[in-house]
Design a protein around this motif. Structure first.
Motif: not given
Length: 260
Positions: A43, A232, A234, A241
Motif C-alpha cells: 500500500g 503495509t 498486501r 495491510d
C-alpha cells in the motif's frame, strides 16, 4: 537433420518441466524460470535504493489481533512460508487472536512462531513466565521472539531505562525462554531502539525492521536473520495491510532453520 530437430524439442520439453511459478506484485502468479520467489503488493511501496526484499527466496508475515478473518490457505498459496504471531504483552495480556492464528497457520502448512511484546515497566522474569504459560512448547514451532521497541503512546508506561538496564532485562527474558523451549530466541527491534540501547551487544539472532533501505545500511555491521521490510503489505488472504518479512538465507537454509 530430423534427429537433431527431435533432440532440440526434447531439450525444450525438459527445460519446461523446470519452470516454476512465482507471484508477481499483488500475489498474481506468473511463469518464471527462477525458483518460486514471492513478490507481494504494498500500500506504500518503497523505491529500494539497495538490495530489494525480493532478492531473497523466503518470505513471511507477522500478525496479531488486528488481522482478522484470515484465509490461511490463500496465504500459503501466495508464497508465504512463515508467520510470527503475537502471543503476549507484559505480564498479564494475551493477544485474543493468538490461539486461532496459531492453529490455523499450522493447519495451512505455514511455519509459525510466537512473539512477546516487552513491557518496560514489568520485570523480565514475570514476563517470561507469562509467555511460557500461554505459548505451547511445540517442537515444530519457529524460535520464540522478544519484541523490543519504545512505546511512546502507552497510557501506562513511557519509562525509558538506561541501555544497560534494558539489555540486562532482555537477557533475563531470553535466557528463561531459551531454557524452556530449547531453541535460541530471536530479538525483534526497530532502528531507534537498536541504536539507543546497543542491542547488537546481546549476541542473539536479530529480526530487524527497515522499511526504507536494506538492513546493512540501516544497521551497519549487524548480522540478521529476518528483515521486516514493510508494514503495509498486501498479501492474498488478508483484507487489509500486513507486515511482510524476508528470511536472509536460501531456501535450503530455511529448511534447516525451520527444522530446528
Amino acid at each position: 537433420m530430423h534427429h537433431l530437430l527431435r533432440l532440440l524439442v526434447l531439450v525444450a520439453l525438459v527445460a519446461g518441466c523446470n519452470v516454476s511459478r512465482a507471484p508477481a506484485p499483488g500475489g498474481a502468479v506468473v511463469a518464471s524460470a527462477a525458483q518460486f520467489v514471492p513478490r507481494f503488493g504494498d500500500g506504500d511501496p518503497t523505491d529500494w535504493p539497495g538490495r530489494a526484499p525480493w532478492a531473497y527466496q523466503v518470505h513471511g508475515i507477522d500478525l496479531s489481533r488486528w488481522q482478522t478473518d484470515v484465509d490461511w490457505r490463500a496465504v500459503r498459496q501466495s508464497g508465504v512460508s512463515f508467520a510470527f504471531i503475537k502471543a503476549t504483552e507484559g505480564g498479564d495480556h494475551v493477544d485474543p487472536a493468538f490461539d486461532q492464528h496459531w492453529r490455523d497457520a499450522a493447519a495451512a502448512g505455514v511455519a509459525r512462531g510466537a512473539y512477546h511484546f516487552f513491557y518496560l515497566c514489568r520485570p523480565a522474569s514475570e514476563q517470561a513466565e507469562w509467555f511460557i504459560r500461554n505459548v505451547p512448547r511445540d517442537r515444530n514451532a519457529l524460535p520464540p521472539v522478544l519484541d523490543m521497541e519504545w512505546t511512546p503512546f502507552s497510557p501506562t508506561c513511557t519509562r525509558r531505562p538506561p541501555p544497560e538496564v534494558i539489555r540486562a532485562e532482555a537477557q533475563e527474558f531470553l535466557r528463561r525462554i531459551e531454557r524452556h523451549y530449547g531453541r535460541r530466541p530471536l530479538i525483534y527491534t526497530t532502528p531507534e531502539f537498536y541504536r539507543t540501547n546497543d542491542m547488537g551487544r546481546l549476541g542473539y539472532p536479530m529480526w530487524l525492521r527497515a522499511v526504507a533501505d536494506h538492513p546493512s545500511t540501516v544497521y551497519p555491521g549487524q548480522d540478521w536473520s529476518f528483515w521486516q521490510y514493510t508494514g503495509t503489505g498486501r498479501v492474498p488472504g488478508f483484507s487489509g495491510d500486513v507486515d511482510i518479512n524476508a528470511f536472509r538465507g536460501s531456501r535450503a537454509d530455511w529448511i534447516r532453520f525451520a527444522g530446528g
